[in-house]
Enzyme design. Structure first.
Site, PDB file in Angstrom:
ATOM      1  N   ASN A 107       0.747  -1.537  -0.161  1.00 58.81           N
ATOM      2  CA  ASN A 107      -0.066   0.384   0.116  1.00 58.81           C
ATOM      3  C   ASN A 107       0.684   1.376  -0.346  1.00 58.81           C
ATOM      4  O   ASN A 107       1.210   1.648  -1.424  1.00 58.81           O
ATOM      5  CB  ASN A 107      -1.196   0.058   1.424  1.00 58.81           C
ATOM      6  CG  ASN A 107      -1.867   1.008   0.945  1.00 58.81           C
ATOM      7  OD1 ASN A 107      -1.728   1.844   0.649  1.00 58.81           O
ATOM      8  ND2 ASN A 107      -2.853   0.883   1.983  1.00 58.81           N
ATOM      9  N   ASP A 108       1.714   1.168   1.024  1.00 55.65           N
ATOM     10  CA  ASP A 108       2.236   2.678   1.603  1.00 55.65           C
ATOM     11  C   ASP A 108       3.074   3.104  -0.174  1.00 55.65           C
ATOM     12  O   ASP A 108       3.769   3.777  -0.564  1.00 55.65           O
ATOM     13  CB  ASP A 108       3.038   2.652   2.880  1.00 55.65           C
ATOM     14  CG  ASP A 108       2.186   3.237   3.907  1.00 55.65           C
ATOM     15  OD1 ASP A 108       0.822   3.537   3.523  1.00 55.65           O
ATOM     16  OD2 ASP A 108       2.214   2.734   4.908  1.00 55.65           O
ATOM     17  N   VAL A 109       3.785   1.741   0.292  1.00 59.14           N
ATOM     18  CA  VAL A 109       5.367   1.883  -0.833  1.00 59.14           C
ATOM     19  C   VAL A 109       4.976   2.158  -2.483  1.00 59.14           C
ATOM     20  O   VAL A 109       5.514   1.799  -3.025  1.00 59.14           O
ATOM     21  CB  VAL A 109       5.856   0.136  -1.150  1.00 59.14           C
ATOM     22  CG1 VAL A 109       6.633  -0.182   0.499  1.00 59.14           C
ATOM     23  CG2 VAL A 109       4.624  -0.834  -1.437  1.00 59.14           C
TER      24      VAL A 109
END
Ligand code: NAP
Length: 484
Positions: A410-412
């Protein structure tokens, strides 16, 4: 002329350096670990041959008590439980450094605890010259303090990751003031112990050392409790460098070259890893230690995206998209690790390759919850190492990819890191999955990632969501690709 223990220590130190060098690549890491273990065995053997050694039975019992459960646990631990395992081991290292420094301090200063039966007469020990006490005490006291902080801090980190303590950042009133008072207490106790030995004929320096040790143990707890569970890998890395430093300063006072070198290597490795992790997350160490992600930012971002839609896709359609693609880039993330879906992803990769599809993996430096998480996971599933490409190498290739398959990440892959200065992850280098021609995301629902923020990529017109647990979704996907 060097003695046998000195030769053993020298060889052990060389093996530590050589072993660490080999740990830098997954291909040589196993043998690197073995080389370092041989070094440790040599250092232990050398210690047994020191002229003033005794109590062999007790030492062998202690080695057995540590080595047998350690070996059994290391054999059975799951990949996802590795961070807490590392934390526990690190805590034990901190405890060792603390006890060695404590013992050596007592031995060097020439006093002992009353219960050891070692007592000076009623007039107390003869005062020692101030310079000698300071030169000797300083590294020892530093070793006790750093070792103690690392010991209890690592145990709290272990508790948080294991779910024994709440993962949430714990806060209480006057938190910072209490920490400052504890630090002042440690400094005061250290000064009092030095003063006691140098200028007075009292035998109470050991009381101050007990006070100092207890306060340092408390500081480890107070420092780590307010940090959220997800930041624990960075905390463990910081504590790891603390342990290394504690061992190095103790080795310095004991004139033990092996301890100095091993401690310095651990200290430097821990510090470098901390810097690398903070850089890859674009967060300062101070922000990790004194602040946490989430909160308001999460609410705002989620509210902003609430009216937009995420387009769903069925496994059969995904299989067609990928089965007839020329190039597919797989982006693994934390969700892949949680679902333990690494073997299935490898199976899918092989099926696609058989159909002539080029498959590569994009590895973000902080994908997952510990450094190298994805590399270790995929290596365990026998994914050939050359297919795992670092962020810098793979990013230019996304534009040519027909499909970017994001699995539990998600964040990456959150483009807000590039475009939204208000985002908590703004500035964090990310994988350019949004540049691929088509994007497929496997995740269970609308859950956010570690940073607790919404991801605009999931609402992108090119993105299709394959909702479900990574393992289940990949099972369906492989079945569909086989049927093409
Ligand atoms: P992430 O941002 O934490 O996102 C993981 C996603 O996986 C979630 O959105 C979740 O969504 C999904 N998921 C969870 N369980 C799943 C399952 N069983 N099957 C399918 N999907 C699942 O992960 P990431 O992209 O790998 O990023 C890592 C984050 O951790 C970064 O923010 C990084 O800074 C941080 N971090 C990493 C390290 C390190 O050393 N690697 C250290 C500290 C912090 P659903 O709930 O909707 O399924």
């Amino acid at each position: 002329m060097m003695t046998i223990p000195e030769v053993a220590y020298l060889l052990a130190s060389l093996l530590f350096i050589f072993g660490l060098k080999r740990l830098s690549s997954p291909r040589t890491a196993r043998s690197g670990n073995l080389v370092a273990a041989v070094g440790m065995a040599l250092a232990l053997g050398g210690t047994f041959l020191l002229p003033d050694m005794g109590n062999f039975g007790w030492i062998i019992l202690a080695i057995g008590l540590g080595a047998i459960p350690g070996w059994l646990r290391a054999k059975s631990v799951k990949m996802t439980a590795m961070p807490q395992m590392v934390s526990l081991f690190n805590g034990m290292g901190g405890a060792c450094a603390m006890f060695i420094s404590l013992g050596e301090w007592l031995r060097g200063i020439g006093i002992g605890f009353p219960w050891t039966g070692f007592m000076w007469g009623p007039e107390g020990p003869p005062p020692l010259p101030f310079e000698r006490v300071l030169a000797y005490s300083f590294p020892m006291l530093l070793g006790i303090v750093l070792g103690a902080i690392s010991f209890t801090g690592s145990l709290i980190a272990f508790g948080k990751l294991q779910g024994l303590i709440s993962e949430k950042p714990l806060r209480w009133p006057l938190q910072k003031l209490i920490n400052v008072l504890v630090v002042l207490g440690i400094l005061g106790a250290a000064a009092a112990s030095v003063n006691e030995i140098s200028f007075w004929r009292y035998n109470s320096a050991e009381i101050w050392i007990i006070v100092l040790t207890v306060l340092a143990l408390l500081l480890g707890v107070l420092q780590v409790l307010p940090i959220g569970g997800a930041d624990m890998p960075v905390v463990i890395s910081v504590l790891n460098s603390c342990t290394g430093l504690a061992a190095a300063v103790t080795g310095f006072a004991m004139k033990n070259m092996s301890m100095i070198i091993a401690g310095t290597l651990v200290g430097a490795a821990g510090s470098l890893l901390t810097v690398l992790m903070c850089k890859a997350m674009n967060r300062s160490l101070a922000k990790v230690i004194f602040g946490s992600f989430g909160g308001a930012a999460q609410g705002q971002a989620a509210a902003g995206q609430a009216d937009k839609t995420q387009r769903e896709i069925a496994a059969s359609e995904c299989a067609i998209m990928m089965g007839y693609a020329r190039k597919v880039i797989i982006v693994p993330g934390y969700g892949l690790a949680v679902a333990q879906a690494q073997h299935l992803v490898h199976e899918l990769d092989e099926l696609l390759e058989k159909r002539g599809v080029e498959v590569k993996y994009a590895i973000h430096p902080v994908a997952g919850r510990m450094p190298g998480h994805m590399n270790v996971l995929l290596a365990e599933a026998d994914v050939p190492y050359p297919k795992l490409l670092d962020m810098e190498e793979i990013n230019p290739e996304f534009e040519q990819a027909d499909v970017a398959l994001i699995i539990g990440a998600n964040d990456v892959v959150n483009p807000a890191a590039r475009t939204d200065p208000g985002s908590p992850i703004f500035g964090m280098p990310i994988l350019n999955a949004d540049k691929a021609k088509n994007i497929i995301v496997i995740k269970r629902g609308r859950g956010t990632g570690f940073a607790g923020i919404e991801n605009g990529l999931f609402f992108n017109a090119k993105t299709r969501m394959l909702f479900g647990d990574a393992k289940k979704a990949l099972q369906e996907l492989t079945t569909e690709v086989k049927a093409l």
